[in-house]
Design an enzyme around this catalytic site. Sequence first.
Site, PDB file in Angstrom:
ATOM      1  CB  SER A 256      -0.903   0.018   1.235  1.00  0.00           C
ATOM      2  OG  SER A 256      -0.231   0.546   2.364  1.00  0.00           O
ATOM      3  CG  ASP A 257       1.387   5.805  -1.520  1.00  0.00           C
ATOM      4  OD1 ASP A 257       2.299   5.985  -0.696  1.00  0.00           O
ATOM      5  OD2 ASP A 257       1.246   6.513  -2.530  1.00  0.00           O
ATOM      6  CE1 TYR A 258       5.452   4.055   3.314  1.00  0.00           C
ATOM      7  CE2 TYR A 258       5.981   5.994   4.606  1.00  0.00           C
ATOM      8  CZ  TYR A 258       6.364   4.799   4.050  1.00  0.00           C
ATOM      9  OH  TYR A 258       7.641   4.332   4.243  1.00  0.00           O
ATOM     10  N   GLY A 260      -2.757   4.410   2.501  1.00  0.00           N
ATOM     11  CA  GLY A 260      -3.661   4.281   1.371  1.00  0.00           C
ATOM     12  C   GLY A 260      -4.875   3.413   1.664  1.00  0.00           C
TER      13      GLY A 260
END
Length: 741
Positions: A256-258, A260
């Site tokens: 995941s993006d931070y 996200g």
Amino acid sequence: MSLEEKIAQLQATPIDNLLEGKEFSEEKARKILRFGIGQITRVAGSRLGLKPKEVASIINKVQKFLMENTRLKIPAIIHEECLSGLMGYTGTSFPQAINLASTWDMELVKSVASTIRYQGRLVGIHQCLSPVLDVCRDPRWGRCEETFGEDPYLVASIGLSYINGLQGENELVATAKHFAGHGFPEGGRNIAPVHVGNRELREVFLFPFEVAVKLGKVMSIMPAYHEIDGIPSHSNMELLTKTLRQEWGFDGIVVSDYDGIRQLETIHRVASNKMEAGILALEAGVDMEFPNVDCYGEPLMNAVKEGLISEAMIDRAVERVLRIKERLGLFNNPFVNENNVPEKLDDQKSRELALEAARKSIVLLKNDGILPLSKNVNIAVIGPNANEARNLLGDYTYMGHLNLEGGIEVVTVLQGIMRKVNGKVLYAKGCDIATESRDGFAEAIEIANKSDVIVAVMGEKSGLPLSWTDVPSKEQFEKYQAVTGEGNDRTSLRLPGVQEELIKELYKTGKPIILVLTNGRPLVLTPIIDYVKAVIEAWFPGEEGGNAIADVLFGDYNPSGRLPISFPMDTGQLPLYYNRKPSSFRPYVMMRSAPLFPFGYGLSYTEFAYSNLEVMPKEVGPQGYVKISVTVENVGKMEGEETVQLYISKPYSNVARPVKELKGFAKVYLKPGEKRRVVFNLPVETLSFYDRYMRLVVEKGDYDVLIGRSSEDIVLKDSFKVKDTRPLSDRRMFLSEVKIE
């Protein structure tokens, strides 16, 4: 494995959670790591300013704890940001990504990425959250600087080289991001919805990722923050499972993006709590949650226990994570040799590479004959970026991202000039990046009058925003003044603050002005282009930026950079990428739908002539190859590099197609009088597109071959014919092969 041990492999925790001061805390580790952990977030990139030896020592202690104090003894992956260098104390700050794209030099990009891998592996890093493969179609977006530009072919080519350098022989995990379409957000606003159809999504925005997966064997993918047609990327099963894994054969991990996953609840509102967000992401295909334990913690545990998601879904993600750990060799030896770790990562060899990359990334946009400068003139160096080291760095450098001292020397433009010049060098800041203060104008005008020539160093400052959700107060903004970088999206692409006004005041002195730009996106230069004799686009050139700019100013290096993105005449023209559809070229009231400087553009101190274009065969089948060759000669008086650009255009198709598309390029070094033959071997399969029935096809018909100095400056033309239409079930050829004879 117990359920707790399985879910732990899908989690990450920032190193700060495991430290007491700068020391590893076994007490904290016993609470956080008792079931193991998938990844550790940012050891080198923490705010603690850890030196390389401290980073390696802490990483070894984490791994030792996992080996000795957990039942399964599974080591952790350590991930860091590596966009323009390892984002850690003393890591080399290479030029920003947009700079690397401006080199059009794939071997150089691979060398930069290989050096990042070397520095990362020295201290125990296993995964880098780069490269950014977003195709930037709206440069109001602050992350434009993190991209490789506006063209999918160039982004894919540069990205592939970066991935190959970063991963080596399965030595480190590259993370292609942000999957997908992140570079064309509504209004140019970060994480805003992306409005593209499936055909455009596949042909433009998915293309670099498909190349990364199929050719680069990239080991990690990161979804984007935005949504397309109501489906956020972190919950998009069509993208993350059907396209990425089932269609392309991706066998790595999706991280995941931070935050996200949490944003599925807090921003997109497609989940009403953390549990629902975690279920959506895991079922869609997100294997790991970054940067901290949140939705993939207790909420996911309870979801399994309550029967809301099957344990088989957990098993699927865990198996993927463990396979990557095995591929990295972590089960054989998770430790780093601390004796091999230097006091400083940024060694002389790395600095030399940073200088080469900075030089090759500089684009000469205008030159009325004033450049190269004599070293015997008296120079007034003026501008907010003339003597600010911080303003030569992009948003994911240690200094730029964290606003902390980076432990490296960053050479400013003023310093670079002073090392070259025999005459007098006078300096005045003149104005700020983005305030309305004119208090420095008088001093700037005074030193301009005492000099022979003015070097005005203007542009932007990069960094993260003061607030992700609101406009800061004027007082807060004027202290910080970052106008580009993640979250710093702009409504106007003109020079911010009073920089334009200062240029016009300096013009009144009658002294010639050379404008040097350090910035993260294409700027609107129309209001001041006629006031300056030359324009040098340096982007964010990194730690050796000042030396590189001075080398170009005084002719010690002949500029060879080419624009990876178009420069509009006005912000209102956006989007203005070169490969638009035929219907997109109508004019505005009193303004053409054309850029000030087009994609692929860049000047040199020498001249190159093109001749003898040959296309063979003139008629080819859909599975064949076309050999396109052209002679390039240096007809000037200075050695230099020319970037030969191959564009293909199909006059008529069964769906509306771009007016032209980049399908090959080559950077050729030539001494005065020297000529070389550039040969492109173009697989016909690379001409495929999605037809009206969304079939990937090579379509029969005539194709124009365009050889250009830029996307607009086409110097030679020819054509060939494809005999038959052929559907493709699985595309494997994406790029042309290039030889220089």
